[in-house]
Design a protein around this motif. Structure first.
Motif, PDB file in Angstrom:
ATOM      1  N   ILE A   8       0.930  -1.315  -0.065  1.00 51.01           N
ATOM      2  CA  ILE A   8      -0.271   0.116  -0.083  1.00 51.01           C
ATOM      3  C   ILE A   8       0.961   1.351   0.044  1.00 51.01           C
ATOM      4  O   ILE A   8       1.976   1.283   0.817  1.00 51.01           O
ATOM      5  N   GLY A   9       0.681   2.030  -0.773  1.00 56.74           N
ATOM      6  CA  GLY A   9       1.273   3.435  -1.164  1.00 56.74           C
ATOM      7  C   GLY A   9       0.713   4.606  -0.571  1.00 56.74           C
ATOM      8  O   GLY A   9      -0.469   4.905  -1.209  1.00 56.74           O
ATOM      9  N   TRP A  27       4.199   6.797  -5.173  1.00 53.24           N
ATOM     10  CA  TRP A  27       5.156   6.540  -6.205  1.00 53.24           C
ATOM     11  C   TRP A  27       5.554   5.262  -6.187  1.00 53.24           C
ATOM     12  O   TRP A  27       5.842   4.600  -7.378  1.00 53.24           O
ATOM     13  N   VAL A  28       5.882   4.575  -5.131  1.00 52.85           N
ATOM     14  CA  VAL A  28       6.420   3.240  -5.160  1.00 52.85           C
ATOM     15  C   VAL A  28       5.262   2.437  -5.740  1.00 52.85           C
ATOM     16  O   VAL A  28       5.672   1.383  -6.590  1.00 52.85           O
ATOM     17  N   VAL A  29       4.286   2.361  -5.274  1.00 54.82           N
ATOM     18  CA  VAL A  29       3.225   1.321  -5.723  1.00 54.82           C
ATOM     19  C   VAL A  29       2.594   1.634  -7.206  1.00 54.82           C
ATOM     20  O   VAL A  29       2.836   0.845  -7.963  1.00 54.82           O
ATOM     21  N   GLN A  49      -6.996   3.163  -5.634  1.00 50.43           N
ATOM     22  CA  GLN A  49      -6.574   2.583  -6.879  1.00 50.43           C
ATOM     23  C   GLN A  49      -5.966   1.336  -6.465  1.00 50.43           C
ATOM     24  O   GLN A  49      -4.994   1.359  -5.613  1.00 50.43           O
ATOM     25  N   TYR A  50      -6.313   0.161  -7.105  1.00 46.48           N
ATOM     26  CA  TYR A  50      -6.176  -1.335  -6.902  1.00 46.48           C
ATOM     27  C   TYR A  50      -5.639  -2.215  -8.093  1.00 46.48           C
ATOM     28  O   TYR A  50      -6.161  -1.642  -9.260  1.00 46.48           O
ATOM     29  N   ALA A  51      -4.645  -2.853  -7.847  1.00 50.13           N
ATOM     30  CA  ALA A  51      -4.406  -3.829  -8.831  1.00 50.13           C
ATOM     31  C   ALA A  51      -3.865  -5.280  -8.184  1.00 50.13           C
ATOM     32  O   ALA A  51      -3.443  -5.091  -7.227  1.00 50.13           O
ATOM     33  N   HIS A  61      -1.443  -7.566  -3.967  1.00 47.06           N
ATOM     34  CA  HIS A  61      -2.371  -6.707  -3.965  1.00 47.06           C
ATOM     35  C   HIS A  61      -1.804  -5.351  -3.861  1.00 47.06           C
ATOM     36  O   HIS A  61      -0.877  -5.157  -2.870  1.00 47.06           O
ATOM     37  N   LEU A  62      -1.840  -4.428  -4.906  1.00 45.03           N
ATOM     38  CA  LEU A  62      -1.369  -3.057  -4.515  1.00 45.03           C
ATOM     39  C   LEU A  62      -2.396  -2.161  -4.553  1.00 45.03           C
ATOM     40  O   LEU A  62      -3.483  -2.175  -5.146  1.00 45.03           O
ATOM     41  N   LEU A  63      -2.216  -1.211  -3.599  1.00 49.44           N
ATOM     42  CA  LEU A  63      -3.376  -0.216  -3.234  1.00 49.44           C
ATOM     43  C   LEU A  63      -2.626   1.160  -3.090  1.00 49.44           C
ATOM     44  O   LEU A  63      -1.612   1.325  -2.454  1.00 49.44           O
ATOM     45  N   VAL A  64      -3.360   2.284  -3.699  1.00 47.29           N
ATOM     46  CA  VAL A  64      -3.048   3.631  -3.230  1.00 47.29           C
ATOM     47  C   VAL A  64      -4.522   4.299  -2.809  1.00 47.29           C
ATOM     48  O   VAL A  64      -5.216   4.529  -3.616  1.00 47.29           O
TER      49      VAL A  64
END
Length: 194
Positions: A8-9, A27-29, A49-51, A61-64
């Motif tokens: 999570i960023g 920025w990392v995510v 924002q997810y992917a 799982h990525l999340l901003v």
């Protein structure tokens, strides 16, 4: 120690904040999503924002969060509840005043250190501080009175290049993190200085 299943960023939403120091975690995510060739997409149930990506042989799982920094915990908690993730399965990337631009550090657990995004995340996770952190150095303005304007300001060209170089190094250490080799990841990242 559990495997990291979500990164999570933290940052603030909107174009007026995209390029500010406070968005270094986001920025990392965003860089990881680009590296994975998987776009982040708005996901209302996660308030951000997810992917889901396959990275270094692991599903992640990525999340901003699309919430403001001081409400980041709502998005983190929503992701955890939906996927039944525990705090120690999270890696939260955030800006860090106490580290110079061009450097980054991993950390396990600990307090919020005055960071409002971490403060809200700890609260939203039931005061569980066991999540992992990726601290992206942005430097300190020198005076506590200048911190708000500093973190909400844009870094200069050389400073941004140093932060981006540190983020690139973070991405190179993520395979070790995802494999559970924290010592290897820390040794590499903590010795890097752009």
């Amino acid at each position: 120690m559990s495997d990291v299943k979500a990164i999570i960023g933290l940052g603030n939403p909107g174009t007026e904040y995209d390029a500010t120091r406070h968005n270094a975690g986001a920025w990392v995510v965003e860089a990881l999503a680009r590296d994975s060739l998987t776009p982040l997409r708005a996901e209302r149930k996660f308030l951000g924002q997810y992917a889901k990506v396959r990275y270094a042989g692991h599903d992640v799982h990525l999340l901003v969060p699309s919430t403001y920094m001081n409400r980041s915990g709502k998005a983190v908690a929503a992701l955890c509840q939906f996927f039944k993730l525990t705090p120690d399965e999270l890696l939260i990337a955030h800006d860090e005043l106490d580290i110079a631009p061009g450097t980054a550090r991993y950390k396990h657990g600990g307090g919020h250190g005055g960071h409002n995004g971490l403060r809200d995340t700890v609260s939203a996770l039931g005061n569980d501080k066991s999540f992992h952190r990726l601290r992206i150095g942005i430097g300190h303005p020198g005076s506590a009175k200048q911190v708000v304007n500093y973190v909400l300001g844009r870094p200069g060209k050389a400073e941004r290049a140093a932060i981006d170089a540190a983020i690139d190094e973070c991405l190179r250490t993520l395979p070790d993190v995802l494999d559970g080799n924290w010592a290897g990841a820390m040794n590499r990242l903590h010795s890097f200085n752009a």
